[in-house]
Design a protein around this motif. Structure first.
Motif, PDB file in Angstrom:
ATOM      1  N   ASN A  90       1.633   9.690 -10.144  1.00 13.63           N
ATOM      2  CA  ASN A  90       0.944   9.338 -11.398  1.00 13.63           C
ATOM      3  C   ASN A  90       1.617   8.220 -12.178  1.00 13.63           C
ATOM      4  OD1 ASN A  90      -1.075  11.357 -10.994  1.00 13.63           O
ATOM      5  ND2 ASN A  90       0.407  12.887 -11.664  1.00 13.63           N
ATOM      6  N   VAL A  91       2.088   7.206 -11.457  1.00 14.67           N
ATOM      7  CA  VAL A  91       2.651   6.017 -12.101  1.00 14.67           C
ATOM      8  C   VAL A  91       2.034   4.787 -11.438  1.00 14.67           C
ATOM      9  CG1 VAL A  91       4.834   7.153 -12.706  1.00 14.67           C
ATOM     10  CG2 VAL A  91       4.672   5.863 -10.579  1.00 14.67           C
ATOM     11  N   SER A  92       2.207   3.645 -12.069  1.00 13.76           N
ATOM     12  CA  SER A  92       1.689   2.397 -11.505  1.00 13.76           C
ATOM     13  C   SER A  92       2.478   2.006 -10.259  1.00 13.76           C
ATOM     14  CB  SER A  92       1.796   1.270 -12.538  1.00 13.76           C
ATOM     15  OG  SER A  92       3.162   0.952 -12.764  1.00 13.76           O
ATOM     16  N   ALA A  93       1.903   1.115  -9.490  1.00 15.89           N
ATOM     17  CA  ALA A  93       2.601   0.608  -8.304  1.00 15.89           C
ATOM     18  C   ALA A  93       3.894  -0.091  -8.702  1.00 15.89           C
ATOM     19  CB  ALA A  93       1.696  -0.341  -7.521  1.00 15.89           C
ATOM     20  N   ALA A  94       3.879  -0.785  -9.840  1.00 17.11           N
ATOM     21  CA  ALA A  94       5.088  -1.477 -10.307  1.00 17.11           C
ATOM     22  C   ALA A  94       6.197  -0.480 -10.641  1.00 17.11           C
ATOM     23  CB  ALA A  94       4.766  -2.341 -11.524  1.00 17.11           C
ATOM     24  N   ALA A  97       0.834  -1.205   0.000  1.00 16.01           N
ATOM     25  CA  ALA A  97       0.000   0.000   0.000  1.00 16.01           C
ATOM     26  C   ALA A  97       0.867   1.253   0.000  1.00 16.01           C
ATOM     27  CB  ALA A  97      -0.947  -0.001   1.197  1.00 16.01           C
ATOM     28  N   ALA A  98       1.962   1.231   0.746  1.00 10.33           N
ATOM     29  CA  ALA A  98       2.873   2.388   0.775  1.00 10.33           C
ATOM     30  C   ALA A  98       3.483   2.631  -0.602  1.00 10.33           C
ATOM     31  CB  ALA A  98       3.971   2.171   1.821  1.00 10.33           C
ATOM     32  N   VAL A  99       3.870   1.559  -1.274  1.00  2.00           N
ATOM     33  CA  VAL A  99       4.433   1.682  -2.617  1.00  2.00           C
ATOM     34  C   VAL A  99       3.358   2.162  -3.596  1.00  2.00           C
ATOM     35  CG1 VAL A  99       5.439   0.390  -4.548  1.00  2.00           C
ATOM     36  CG2 VAL A  99       6.274   0.005  -2.222  1.00  2.00           C
ATOM     37  N   ALA A 100       2.156   1.616  -3.486  1.00  4.50           N
ATOM     38  CA  ALA A 100       1.059   2.041  -4.358  1.00  4.50           C
ATOM     39  C   ALA A 100       0.717   3.506  -4.137  1.00  4.50           C
ATOM     40  CB  ALA A 100      -0.171   1.164  -4.119  1.00  4.50           C
ATOM     41  N   ASP A 101       0.732   3.961  -2.882  1.00  2.00           N
ATOM     42  CA  ASP A 101       0.482   5.375  -2.580  1.00  2.00           C
ATOM     43  C   ASP A 101       1.543   6.261  -3.216  1.00  2.00           C
ATOM     44  OD1 ASP A 101      -1.786   4.773  -1.123  1.00  2.00           O
ATOM     45  OD2 ASP A 101      -0.811   4.998   0.836  1.00  2.00           O
ATOM     46  N   LEU A 102       2.794   5.839  -3.155  1.00  2.00           N
ATOM     47  CA  LEU A 102       3.874   6.593  -3.781  1.00  2.00           C
ATOM     48  C   LEU A 102       3.624   6.716  -5.282  1.00  2.00           C
ATOM     49  CD1 LEU A 102       6.660   7.989  -3.575  1.00  2.00           C
ATOM     50  CD2 LEU A 102       7.677   5.719  -3.894  1.00  2.00           C
ATOM     51  N   GLY A 103       3.212   5.611  -5.891  1.00  2.00           N
ATOM     52  CA  GLY A 103       2.910   5.641  -7.319  1.00  2.00           C
ATOM     53  C   GLY A 103       1.745   6.555  -7.634  1.00  2.00           C
ATOM     54  N   GLU A 104       0.721   6.477  -6.815  1.00  2.00           N
ATOM     55  CA  GLU A 104      -0.465   7.312  -7.024  1.00  2.00           C
ATOM     56  C   GLU A 104      -0.103   8.796  -6.916  1.00  2.00           C
ATOM     57  OE1 GLU A 104      -4.589   7.654  -4.693  1.00  2.00           O
ATOM     58  OE2 GLU A 104      -4.067   5.598  -5.308  1.00  2.00           O
ATOM     59  N   GLN A 105       0.713   9.132  -5.936  1.00  2.00           N
ATOM     60  CA  GLN A 105       1.139  10.526  -5.751  1.00  2.00           C
ATOM     61  C   GLN A 105       1.952  11.041  -6.936  1.00  2.00           C
ATOM     62  OE1 GLN A 105       3.354  10.527  -2.108  1.00  2.00           O
ATOM     63  NE2 GLN A 105       1.591   9.877  -0.881  1.00  2.00           N
TER      64      GLN A 105
END
Length: 124
Positions: A67-71, A57-65
């Protein structure tokens, strides 16, 4: 000192804790994934799955912030963590390369850019 058995999956659980204490969440996440894949019968599996979910979730949040995918966020985070390790080893040139790569993946993320600037300062 005790020799560790590379075939023992508990090494990955230990590494997860070490990486977490160092603030290297992507390395911690990858170690935890490997441990869970190799030792699914761990009595603490539910707790470890919750930890995995929170790290993801922390990695996904970073991606969301950014504008990139979690990967992509995971990839950029891994590069940032590698760059920090290279800085600890006083390899500012090597760190510059990986910070630049992390900044290419997530151009609006300030962490690799700040570290890149520091490396450039150190290199003169």
């Amino acid at each position: 000192a005790q020799r560790l058995d590379p075939e023992d999956p508990s090494i990955w659980r230990l590494l997860t804790g070490v990486y977490q204490m160092q603030g290297r969440i992507v390395h911690a996440l990858r170690s935890l994934r490997r441990y869970l894949a190799e030792d699914a019968d761990d009595p603490d599996a539910d707790q470890l799955e919750q930890l995995r979910a929170s790290l993801e979730a922390a990695v996904a949040d970073l991606g969301e912030q950014n504008n990139v995918s979690a990967a992509e966020a995971e990839r950029a985070g891994l590069l940032l963590e590698r760059g920090l390790r290279l800085m600890e080893e006083e390899d500012a040139l090597g760190a510059t390369r990986v910070f630049r790569d992390a900044a290419r993946i997530m151009p609006n993320w300030t962490a690799p850019k700040n570290n890149l600037a520091l490396c450039q300062f150190l290199l003169g």
